[in-house]
Scaffold this motif. Structure first.
Motif, mmCIF file in Angstrom:
data_model
loop_
_atom_site.group_PDB
_atom_site.id
_atom_site.type_symbol
_atom_site.label_atom_id
_atom_site.label_comp_id
_atom_site.label_asym_id
_atom_site.label_seq_id
_atom_site.Cartn_x
_atom_site.Cartn_y
_atom_site.Cartn_z
ATOM 1 N N CYS A 106 47.294 40.870 34.125
ATOM 2 C CA CYS A 106 46.590 42.266 33.448
ATOM 3 C C CYS A 106 47.579 43.219 32.529
ATOM 4 O O CYS A 106 47.318 43.632 31.424
ATOM 5 C CB CYS A 106 46.050 43.026 34.413
ATOM 6 S SG CYS A 106 44.250 42.392 35.054
ATOM 7 N N ASP B 201 45.440 38.528 30.834
ATOM 8 C CA ASP B 201 44.309 38.601 31.772
ATOM 9 C C ASP B 201 43.269 37.576 31.331
ATOM 10 O O ASP B 201 42.400 37.148 32.048
ATOM 11 C CB ASP B 201 43.704 39.847 31.687
ATOM 12 C CG ASP B 201 43.708 40.694 30.351
ATOM 13 O OD1 ASP B 201 44.363 40.173 29.362
ATOM 14 O OD2 ASP B 201 43.046 41.431 29.856
ATOM 15 N N SER B 202 43.378 37.095 30.117
ATOM 16 C CA SER B 202 42.142 36.106 29.684
ATOM 17 C C SER B 202 42.355 34.700 30.455
ATOM 18 O O SER B 202 41.637 33.688 30.449
ATOM 19 C CB SER B 202 42.171 35.788 28.154
ATOM 20 O OG SER B 202 43.750 34.964 27.769
ATOM 21 N N ASP C 74 40.035 34.185 36.043
ATOM 22 C CA ASP C 74 38.907 33.949 36.136
ATOM 23 C C ASP C 74 38.040 35.025 35.858
ATOM 24 O O ASP C 74 37.857 36.033 36.405
ATOM 25 C CB ASP C 74 38.545 33.672 37.809
ATOM 26 C CG ASP C 74 37.119 33.161 37.948
ATOM 27 O OD1 ASP C 74 36.123 33.989 37.226
ATOM 28 O OD2 ASP C 74 36.888 32.128 38.771
ATOM 29 N N GLN C 75 37.446 34.909 34.639
ATOM 30 C CA GLN C 75 36.840 36.106 33.983
ATOM 31 C C GLN C 75 35.755 36.763 35.128
ATOM 32 O O GLN C 75 35.384 37.841 35.086
ATOM 33 C CB GLN C 75 36.151 35.846 32.529
ATOM 34 C CG GLN C 75 37.369 35.488 31.607
ATOM 35 C CD GLN C 75 38.350 36.646 31.523
ATOM 36 O OE1 GLN C 75 38.027 37.588 30.984
ATOM 37 N NE2 GLN C 75 39.481 36.375 32.032
ATOM 38 N N ASP C 76 34.864 35.884 35.559
ATOM 39 C CA ASP C 76 33.597 36.517 36.366
ATOM 40 C C ASP C 76 34.566 37.193 37.615
ATOM 41 O O ASP C 76 33.753 38.139 37.966
ATOM 42 C CB ASP C 76 32.841 35.102 36.915
ATOM 43 C CG ASP C 76 31.998 34.690 36.034
ATOM 44 O OD1 ASP C 76 31.882 35.299 34.775
ATOM 45 O OD2 ASP C 76 31.756 33.304 35.875
ATOM 46 N N LEU D 147 37.355 38.570 37.546
ATOM 47 C CA LEU D 147 38.022 39.842 37.138
ATOM 48 C C LEU D 147 36.803 41.053 36.573
ATOM 49 O O LEU D 147 37.080 42.172 37.213
ATOM 50 C CB LEU D 147 38.741 39.594 35.760
ATOM 51 C CG LEU D 147 39.404 40.760 35.293
ATOM 52 C CD1 LEU D 147 40.644 41.411 36.097
ATOM 53 C CD2 LEU D 147 40.349 40.382 33.920
ATOM 54 N N ASN D 148 35.837 40.298 36.134
ATOM 55 C CA ASN D 148 34.708 41.367 35.512
ATOM 56 C C ASN D 148 33.983 41.888 36.589
ATOM 57 O O ASN D 148 33.440 43.020 36.456
ATOM 58 C CB ASN D 148 34.087 40.847 34.481
ATOM 59 C CG ASN D 148 34.787 40.317 33.381
ATOM 60 O OD1 ASN D 148 35.777 41.030 32.865
ATOM 61 N ND2 ASN D 148 34.394 39.307 32.220
#
Length: 487
Positions: free
Chosen positions: A344, A349-350, A353-355, A357-358
């Motif tokens: 981050c 950060d991309s 795992d976006q799910d 992280l989000n």
């Protein structure tokens, strides 16, 4: 025609030498000096005709994003920039004709030159290190004939979408200011350019970023001198910043007015500063956002603490402030393992795992359990919160400063990521409730562009950067944005 020179092995060798020449080691006391010579080496040179120049502005990541979510925006912006280029050409052609004449058939003997370079500076936690930056300016093409630019334009970049948006990776939009016969100076700062994925985001310390900018300016002036370009005797500097790093531009003005040596002031001749759509008082914002506004606190928390060492953080490790997920979750990039917190803070950060992280958008899923109230809010009275806040205050606060040069702070009331009320509060504090006329607050109108899924902040900031690139002086934006009374 564009000429490009880059040798990866040569760059690596020079940077290795530069690390030794800058004496990369932890400094036990706050830095007081300002080197007169900070340049390590020129990394790359680029040469453009005026017509070519506007076509190369932009980075692949940003272009792809806008093509997907707002396909009409980039063609409009490019069209506006081309109009500005055509508007500047007659004056520049006359100036360079008087300087060096023209070639056969009236061909130009001038071009836009852009140089990326490395320079010595210092990180937020006090280590000497080599960083990278860019300077872009118009220059004649006649050997042995010097050129004087009318101004220097210092630009502190916004939060970057990816590494290819860094100043040394691609020409973005502010270099268009070169067409005002200006040398546009842009540091990558400690996180980007040659230090990408190596050093955490330094945005938590605008004071240190101001010194990184000062070091970059000195290196850029040396690059200019190597190509027979200097600031005109009656020239001056304008200072620009937007979005995430707006406060760094203000901190540079503070440094210039209160700490910089006389010889630096004489070299730079700072005239005015413009900033917009940014967080200003970071420690105040961190503990005064509503639950709906936690996204800005989340960005501050995930980006900034890792740049500080334990001594600066009151004896705590940066990981002590976070939910264990940010230390236990790992990714690999270019053969190196990173924690989620490092990802981050280092622009990776991309890769997470976006799910996963989000899903972490509340204090209870981001910060350590012993920093929370029973209701799941950040407890600013907890020892850890007090230590973090004290560190951020030390690196952000500019107490007792009464700006002597014009400062323009612009913000849009529709900005959801960085709420307007924080910018207004800071403008009032800095201006002493309007009693210092050098500090002006401007309200940015919101243009409703269909960009599904994108926070208004990003569109507002993008359009602001276009405006900053197109006007001559910061005060010219008072005709674009509405002045607000601070009395």
């Amino acid at each position: 025609m564009k000429y490009l020179t880059r040798s990866p092995l040569w760059i690596l060798a020079v940077l290795t030498a530069g690390l030794f020449s800058c004496e990369e080691s932890k400094q036990e006391t706050p830095r007081q000096d300002l080197r007169e010579n900070t340049l390590v080496t020129i990394l790359r040179d680029e040469h453009y005709t005026p017509e070519e120049f506007v076509d190369v502005l932009g980075a692949p990541t940003m272009t792809a994003m806008f093509e997907e979510i707002a396909p009409d925006l980039l063609p409009w912006a490019k069209g506006l920039l081309k109009l500005k280029v055509n508007g500047h050409l007659p004056a520049l052609d006359r100036s360079f004709f008087n300087e060096v004449g023209t070639g056969p058939g009236g061909t130009r003997k001038w071009e836009i030159q852009s140089y990326t370079f490395s320079y010595c500076s210092q990180t937020v936690d006090g280590r000497d290190v080599v960083m990278s930056g860019r300077v872009t300016f118009p220059n004649n093409t006649v050997e042995g004939v010097s050129h004087s630019v009318k101004t220097l334009s210092l630009h502190t970049h916004q939060m970057l979408l990816s590494a290819d948006c860094a100043p040394t990776e691609n020409l973005m939009y502010m270099p268009l200011r070169a067409l005002w016969d200006s040398a546009v100076i842009e540091p990558d700062y400690q996180q980007w350019g040659i230090n990408f994925a190596k050093i955490p985001d330094g945005g938590g310390s605008p004071k240190v970023m101001a010194r990184q900018l000062a070091d970059c300016v000195l290196a850029a002036l040396e690059v200019m001198r190597k190509h027979d370009v200097t600031l005109a005797p009656d020239g001056y500097t304008t200072n620009w910043g937007s979005s995430q790093n707006s406060m760094a531009a203000l901190a540079f003005t503070h440094y210039y007015e209160t700490e910089a040596p006389a010889w630096f002031q004489d070299e730079v001749k700072l005239r005015s500063t413009f900033t917009g759509e940014g967080p200003y008082d970071v420690p105040y914002m961190l503990f005064n956002t509503t639950p709906e506004e936690f996204i800005i606190s989340r960005i501050i928390l995930l980006h900034y603490p890792l740049a500080f060492d334990e001594e600066q953080l009151g004896g705590y490790s940066p990981y002590d402030f976070f939910n264990p997920w940010f230390k236990d979750t790992k990714i690999e990039y270019n053969g190196r393992e990173y924690t989620a917190l490092e990802a981050c803070s280092m622009g990776l950060d991309s890769k997470l795992d976006q799910d996963a992280l989000n899903s972490r958008f509340t204090p209870g899923t981001v910060v350590a359990a012993d920093m929370l109230t029973p209701e799941g809010k950040i407890d600013e009275n907890s020892p850890k919160a007090r230590a973090l806040k004290a560190c951020l205050i030390k690196h952000n606060d500019l107490p007792g400063w009464q700006p002597m040069r014009p400062i323009y702070i612009a913000h849009c009331k529709e900005d959801q990521l960085s709420p307007y009320r924080f910018a207004e509060r800071y403008a009032r504090l800095l201006s002493e409730n309007g009693n210092n006329p050098n500090v002006r607050l401007l309200e940015v109108p919101y243009i409703d562009i269909d960009a599904e899924g994108l926070d208004p902040h990003f569109l507002i900031s993008f359009l602001m950067q276009i405006n900053m690139a197109c006007v001559k002086e910061p005060e010219d934006l008072m005709t674009v944005y509405r002045p607000v009374s601070l009395k």
